[in-house]
Each structure stands twice: as structure tokens, then as C-alpha cells.
Scaffold this motif. Structure first.
Motif, mmCIF file in Angstrom:
data_model
loop_
_atom_site.group_PDB
_atom_site.id
_atom_site.type_symbol
_atom_site.label_atom_id
_atom_site.label_comp_id
_atom_site.label_asym_id
_atom_site.label_seq_id
_atom_site.Cartn_x
_atom_site.Cartn_y
_atom_site.Cartn_z
ATOM 1 N N UNK A 58 -13.575 15.271 1.859
ATOM 2 C CA UNK A 58 -12.838 16.508 2.131
ATOM 3 C C UNK A 58 -12.456 16.585 3.612
ATOM 4 N N UNK A 59 -13.368 16.165 4.476
ATOM 5 C CA UNK A 59 -13.130 16.236 5.919
ATOM 6 C C UNK A 59 -12.056 15.235 6.362
ATOM 7 N N UNK A 60 -12.012 14.066 5.718
ATOM 8 C CA UNK A 60 -11.094 12.998 6.150
ATOM 9 C C UNK A 60 -9.912 12.824 5.196
ATOM 10 N N UNK A 61 -9.655 13.811 4.330
ATOM 11 C CA UNK A 61 -8.639 13.627 3.290
ATOM 12 C C UNK A 61 -7.266 13.249 3.848
ATOM 13 N N UNK A 62 -6.825 13.934 4.896
ATOM 14 C CA UNK A 62 -5.480 13.657 5.442
ATOM 15 C C UNK A 62 -5.397 12.261 6.060
ATOM 16 N N UNK A 63 -6.507 11.780 6.622
ATOM 17 C CA UNK A 63 -6.518 10.429 7.187
ATOM 18 C C UNK A 63 -6.430 9.365 6.094
ATOM 19 N N UNK A 64 -6.896 9.703 4.895
ATOM 20 C CA UNK A 64 -6.772 8.789 3.750
ATOM 21 C C UNK A 64 -5.392 8.946 3.112
ATOM 22 N N UNK A 65 -4.959 10.192 2.967
ATOM 23 C CA UNK A 65 -3.696 10.499 2.269
ATOM 24 C C UNK A 65 -2.471 9.908 2.990
ATOM 25 N N UNK A 66 -2.442 10.043 4.316
ATOM 26 C CA UNK A 66 -1.244 9.641 5.079
ATOM 27 C C UNK A 66 -0.887 8.160 4.926
ATOM 28 N N UNK A 67 -1.819 7.219 5.203
ATOM 29 C CA UNK A 67 -1.419 5.804 5.042
ATOM 30 C C UNK A 67 -1.121 5.422 3.598
ATOM 31 N N UNK A 68 -1.827 6.034 2.638
ATOM 32 C CA UNK A 68 -1.613 5.681 1.221
ATOM 33 C C UNK A 68 -0.266 6.192 0.735
ATOM 34 N N UNK A 69 0.030 7.473 0.999
ATOM 35 C CA UNK A 69 1.253 8.081 0.458
ATOM 36 C C UNK A 69 2.498 7.701 1.257
ATOM 37 N N UNK A 70 2.391 7.760 2.584
ATOM 38 C CA UNK A 70 3.586 7.577 3.414
ATOM 39 C C UNK A 70 3.879 6.106 3.725
ATOM 40 N N UNK A 71 2.839 5.307 3.980
ATOM 41 C CA UNK A 71 3.066 3.915 4.378
ATOM 42 C C UNK A 71 3.082 2.960 3.189
ATOM 43 N N UNK A 72 2.141 3.144 2.253
ATOM 44 C CA UNK A 72 2.060 2.235 1.102
ATOM 45 C C UNK A 72 2.884 2.723 -0.090
ATOM 46 N N UNK A 73 3.420 3.957 -0.013
ATOM 47 C CA UNK A 73 4.259 4.536 -1.077
ATOM 48 C C UNK A 73 3.514 4.594 -2.423
ATOM 49 N N UNK A 74 2.272 5.082 -2.372
ATOM 50 C CA UNK A 74 1.452 5.239 -3.575
ATOM 51 C C UNK A 74 1.048 6.709 -3.688
ATOM 52 N N UNK A 75 1.208 7.282 -4.889
ATOM 53 C CA UNK A 75 0.771 8.664 -5.119
ATOM 54 C C UNK A 75 -0.758 8.707 -5.165
ATOM 55 N N UNK A 76 -1.334 9.743 -4.567
ATOM 56 C CA UNK A 76 -2.795 9.876 -4.541
ATOM 57 C C UNK A 76 -3.165 11.340 -4.750
ATOM 58 N N UNK A 121 -7.990 -2.883 5.345
ATOM 59 C CA UNK A 121 -7.746 -3.449 4.016
ATOM 60 C C UNK A 121 -6.295 -3.271 3.585
ATOM 61 N N UNK A 122 -5.625 -2.237 4.133
ATOM 62 C CA UNK A 122 -4.216 -2.000 3.804
ATOM 63 C C UNK A 122 -3.300 -2.929 4.599
ATOM 64 N N UNK A 123 -3.746 -3.338 5.783
ATOM 65 C CA UNK A 123 -2.864 -4.082 6.695
ATOM 66 C C UNK A 123 -3.024 -5.593 6.584
ATOM 67 N N UNK A 124 -4.211 -6.046 6.215
ATOM 68 C CA UNK A 124 -4.485 -7.490 6.172
ATOM 69 C C UNK A 124 -4.795 -7.925 4.740
ATOM 70 N N UNK A 125 -4.367 -9.137 4.405
ATOM 71 C CA UNK A 125 -4.524 -9.622 3.030
ATOM 72 C C UNK A 125 -5.843 -10.344 2.780
ATOM 73 N N UNK A 126 -6.494 -10.838 3.841
ATOM 74 C CA UNK A 126 -7.664 -11.696 3.625
ATOM 75 C C UNK A 126 -8.981 -10.966 3.873
ATOM 76 N N UNK A 127 -8.994 -9.643 3.725
ATOM 77 C CA UNK A 127 -10.233 -8.876 3.908
ATOM 78 C C UNK A 127 -10.817 -8.472 2.557
ATOM 79 N N UNK A 128 -12.140 -8.487 2.484
ATOM 80 C CA UNK A 128 -12.831 -8.148 1.241
ATOM 81 C C UNK A 128 -14.057 -7.307 1.564
ATOM 82 N N UNK A 129 -14.624 -6.714 0.517
ATOM 83 C CA UNK A 129 -15.909 -6.011 0.644
ATOM 84 C C UNK A 129 -16.901 -6.720 -0.272
ATOM 85 N N UNK A 130 -18.017 -7.148 0.305
ATOM 86 C CA UNK A 130 -19.072 -7.813 -0.474
ATOM 87 C C UNK A 130 -20.305 -6.923 -0.457
#
Length: 217
Positions: A58-76, A121-130
């Protein structure tokens, strides 16, 4: 009869020339837009939200929403009833892979990574979470488990930061679960260091190994 046959074969050659400059042109099709794939239907991803991540989300919603909706063009959107973040492709989504990248980004935040780290993870292709658990490396209980977790962090987080900086990764220690964000090779080096600490190696020995790896790379 023979001349007639020969005449017809000559006509065939004229009608369908086989010379090097007379190759039949292949049909050309325009590339499909992402919105036209999957039969034109939008694609979805759903990321569950753990109870303890509601307040940070809830506190960081806009920081998550902005790159997803505006830069990656994905509805969230946040589905409060189902307790999950829902993602969907749009007609102007430039690449279908953006959907999975955004799902990985949101999932990394749910695991406890900072926005500034997870957004890579949005900007680079070779990053993963293990992810792995301490019990996957060694079965520990009670005080032995507490001491192992303490060795992983070090005094004031010193050991964890040293491993992060040496391997160019980010590490989250959530109780007995450990999550590592980075490239495939760097994750392996960080995981080997963490496993050594869990198995009882002193921090100084692990630092020496990290210095050797850093010097060789």
C-alpha cells in the motif's frame, strides 16, 4: 507426335521459367502485434500478496504502478478480495514478455526486495530470483538454527552486505527462507557462500573465498 510433345514442353518452360532470376517470390506477412497473439485475447498473471506485505504494498503502490503501467504498458490492479495483484496485457503492449517481467518484478517485491532492486528485473533480461531454505542445506533446530541465521547476517548485517557487494546480488533473509536476486553466475557464487556459512564455516574464510572469486573475475 514427337514434335507436338516437344512443342508442349517448350510452352511449359515459357509459362513456368526456371532461370535464376525467375524464382517465385515468397509471401511476406507482417509481424503479429502482441494483442493479436493468443487469438487476440489478453493474457493474465496473478501474484498472491502475503499478509505481512500488505502495508508495504500500500505504501509503495505508485512506485510499482508507474513502471508497470506507463513504461511496460501492462494493466495492473490490486484485488483486495482475492488478496493478489493482477496483471493483464493491453492492445498497446509492445512485447508479450513484458507481462512475465512485470509478474517477476511484483513477486520479487512480495519476497521482500526493495523497489529499487526489484525494478532491475524490468530493465535487464538476465536477472533471476533464486529461493531456498536453510533446511535444504542442513537440518538445524532451536538455537543451532538461530545461530545459523545470525551467521548469515553477521553483526549489523555486515556479512550479508559483504556477500551482496562481492557478488553483485541482493539477498533477503526471511526467517529460514533465503531469496537471492542477480544473474545466474552471481547467484551461484552468493549461494555457495551462504551454504558455507550455514554449514558452519567462519565468516573470515567465506570472505577469503569471495575475494579470490572477485580477483579472478
Amino acid at each position: 507426335m514427337a514434335s507436338a510433345t516437344g512443342g508442349s514442353s517448350t510452352e511449359m518452360a515459357v509459362d513456368h521459367p526456371t532461370g535464376p532470376g525467375a524464382a517465385v517470390e515468397k509471401p511476406r506477412f507482417d509481424a503479429l502485434m502482441p494483442s493479436e497473439m493468443n487469438g487476440g485475447r489478453p493474457q493474465f498473471r496473478k501474484v498472491p500478496v502475503p499478509q505481512h506485505r500488505f502495508a508495504p504494498l500500500k505504501r509503495c503502490w505508485m512506485e510499482i504502478y508507474t513502471p508497470v503501467y506507463e513504461h511496460m504498458k501492462i494493466d495492473i490492479r490490486m484485488n483486495l478480495k482475492a488478496r493478489r495483484v493482477e496483471l493483464k496485457t493491453r492492445r498497446d503492449t509492445p512485447d508479450v514478455s513484458n507481462l512475465q517481467k512485470c509478474a517477476d518484478f511484483v513477486h520479487a517485491f512480495m519476497l521482500g526486495f526493495d523497489i529499487a532492486d526489484a525494478v532491475a528485473l524490468l530493465r535487464l533480461d538476465d536477472l533471476y530470483v533464486d529461493s531456498f531454505e536453510i533446511k535444504d542445506v542442513k537440518t538445524l533446530r532451536g538455537e543451532h538454527l538461530s545461530r545459523a541465521i545470525g551467521r548469515l547476517s553477521g553483526k549489523g548485517g555486515k556479512t550479508k552486505y559483504a556477500i551482496e557487494n562481492s557478488t553483485r546480488t541482493r539477498i533477503v533473509i526471511a526467517d529460514t527462507k533465503i531469496h537471492i536476486l542477480g544473474s545466474f553466475v552471481n547467484i551461484k557464487v552468493a549461494r555457495d557462500s551462504l551454504c558455507s556459512l550455514i554449514l558452519g564455516s567462519p565468516a573470515g574464510k567465506v570472505y577469503s573465498k569471495l575475494r579470490a572469486v572477485s580477483a579472478s573475475s
